[in-house]
Design an enzyme around this catalytic site. Structure first.
Site, PDB file in Angstrom:
ATOM      1  N   TYR A 189      -2.600   1.455   9.065  1.00  0.00           N
ATOM      2  CA  TYR A 189      -1.859   2.924   9.137  1.00  0.00           C
ATOM      3  C   TYR A 189      -1.613   3.790  10.213  1.00  0.00           C
ATOM      4  O   TYR A 189      -2.306   2.982  11.362  1.00  0.00           O
ATOM      5  CB  TYR A 189      -3.562   3.510   8.634  1.00  0.00           C
ATOM      6  CG  TYR A 189      -3.187   5.135   8.336  1.00  0.00           C
ATOM      7  CD1 TYR A 189      -2.586   5.729   7.407  1.00  0.00           C
ATOM      8  CD2 TYR A 189      -3.380   5.911   9.267  1.00  0.00           C
ATOM      9  CE1 TYR A 189      -2.688   7.539   7.364  1.00  0.00           C
ATOM     10  CE2 TYR A 189      -3.298   7.402   9.877  1.00  0.00           C
ATOM     11  CZ  TYR A 189      -2.944   7.672   8.645  1.00  0.00           C
ATOM     12  OH  TYR A 189      -2.730   9.164   8.915  1.00  0.00           O
TER      13      TYR A 189
ATOM     14  N   GLU B  32       4.064   9.864   8.322  1.00  0.00           N
ATOM     15  CA  GLU B  32       2.729   8.791   7.875  1.00  0.00           C
ATOM     16  C   GLU B  32       3.121   7.677   7.335  1.00  0.00           C
ATOM     17  O   GLU B  32       4.512   7.615   6.218  1.00  0.00           O
ATOM     18  CB  GLU B  32       1.962   9.382   7.223  1.00  0.00           C
ATOM     19  CG  GLU B  32       0.973   8.925   6.684  1.00  0.00           C
ATOM     20  CD  GLU B  32      -0.267   9.407   5.868  1.00  0.00           C
ATOM     21  OE1 GLU B  32      -1.175   9.894   5.964  1.00  0.00           O
ATOM     22  OE2 GLU B  32       0.407   9.760   4.436  1.00  0.00           O
TER      23      GLU B  32
END
Ligand code: GDP
Ligand code: MN
Length: 388
Positions: free
Chosen positions: A109, A197
């Site tokens: 992530y 993101e």
């Protein structure tokens, strides 16, 4: 402003961030053609909506063969996708992205946001990427590492390496990761991003680092100088009333209640919503018409509120500081006439020229209840919305 995954991936490519090969399609037939263009036998079909969480609700499908691609596209297109990040109505799927599947060894992530308190861009990374990052952040925040970037210096390679080694990447992977992070950092500055993101950022079975998903948000206040980004806007993914409001420079957010609120000043708008809730009502919207508002803006704001069928009563709470109450009253009267208003309106006008404003409302012959006490006004509008 948000972009679709496919648009974000195209921008990633420009900044040297590797993404899988893919093609866009707006119909099942186009999806078949897209798959042929991508090549191979297996494909990932991904619904393009301005929300994540697609994987958990059938918005990301791994399929084999062109028929299966067409079928998956058919199942997604023209429908609304409801994910954990959308409201209960969901978002319309008008296109799908057909991608070459990746062999995933690890899901990481990475994200970056503008931290207003630090006045810096903060990068975050975690080895626990994939679909449950929200739970990781909630239950095991220590698994997410942050670095903040000095605006003059930009992200430094050592900071990227720090994040890379934190995620247990090999030396070669850290090199790839560092390139990706420097690309991201440049992209954020160049394009006025407010959020980036990548979840997941994957390590493939061959050991390469790729962005498998892509989310980009932009600072609306910078869109005047980001013409290309502004042109990539997809209105079908946005709330129609919020879009309309932005044309007139009104700060408007749709909510789920039935009391339309028209207030000047964000602080007063928040306080108004609080007091409505305190007395058992639910606001249908947040609306700040601004400090130096005009009769025209008031009219537009009013039209916007009355456009929602769920609105059963309207609460006008205006403090005449810079703006005069009589001018607001004129705007309200104009709006009531133009919209053929059928629902009750409670108006609280305080401040400059408030007597004149109230007089105008009274003379208008419209069904507007003037109340000067805030608590009293809130109670009155809550009762009105309940048909009392
Ligand atoms: P989101 O659920 O909307 O965030 O959509 P993502 O693009 O992040 O995809 C969700 C999940 O689908 C990922 O976390 C992966 O586990 C899986 N996925 C997506 N693309 C591929 C792929 O090419 N290969 C494999 N094996 N899994 C994939
Ligand atoms: Mn994702």
């Amino acid at each position: 402003m948000n972009l679709h995954e496919y648009q974000a991936k195209e921008i990633f490519t420009r900044y040297g961030i590797p993404v899988p090969v893919g093609a866009l399609a707006a119909s099942p037939e186009q999806a078949r053609a897209a798959a042929k263009q991508v090549g191979g036998e297996k494909f990932v079909v991904k619904a393009q909506v301005h929300a994540g969480g697609r994987g958990k609700v059938g918005g990301v499908k791994l399929v084999e063969g062109f028929d299966a691609v067409e079928e998956a596209a058919k199942a997604m297109l023209g429908k609304k996708l409801v994910t954990i990040q959308t409201d209960a109505h969901g978002l319309p799927v008008n296109s799908v992205w057909v991608e070459k599947p990746s062999a995933i060894a690890r899901e990481l992530y990475v994200s970056a946001v503008v931290d207003r308190t630090l006045e810096r861009v903060v990068f975050m990374a975690s080895a626990a990427g994939g679909m449950d990052i929200e739970e990781v952040a909630h239950n095991t925040p220590e698994k997410i590492k942050h670095v903040s970037v000095h605006p003059a210096a930009g992200l430094q390679p050592y900071q990227a390496r720090e994040l890379g080694f934190f995620m247990d990447l090999t030396k070669e992977q850290v090199d790839q990761f560092t390139k990706i992070m420097l690309g991201l950092s440049k992209m954020i500055t160049d394009l006025d991003c407010s959020l980036v993101e990548i979840n997941p950022l994957i390590v493939t079975k061959e050991g390469n680092v790729f962005a498998l998903d892509a989310k980009l948000n932009f600072d609306d206040n910078a869109l005047f100088r980001q013409k290309e980004i502004a042109n990539m806007r997809d209105p079908s993914q946005e709330d129609e009333r919020e879009r309309e409001a932005s044309k007139f420079d009104l700060n408007y957010v749709t909510l789920e209640g039935n009391i339309g609120c028209m207030v000047n000043g964000a602080g007063l708008a928040m306080a108004t919503m609080d007091i409505v809730k305190l007395h058992g009502g639910q606001p249908a919207n947040f609306l700040d018409v601004g400090g130096g508002t005009t009769a025209e803006k008031v009219t537009e704001a009013f039209k916007l509120i009355t456009k929602s069928p769920e609105v059963k009563a309207i609460f006008i709470n205006i403090f005449g500081g810079i703006v005069r109450c009589d001018l607001i009253a004129e705007g309200i009267i104009q709006a009531c006439k133009q919209t053929d208003l059928k629902i009750p309106v409670v108006a609280r006008l305080q401040g400059t020229n408030m007597e004149k404003g109230r007089e105008l409302l009274e003379k208008s012959g419209l069904k507007i209840t003037p109340v000067s006490d805030l608590t009293e006004a809130a109670k009155t509008v809550v009762a009105a919305a309940q048909g009392k």
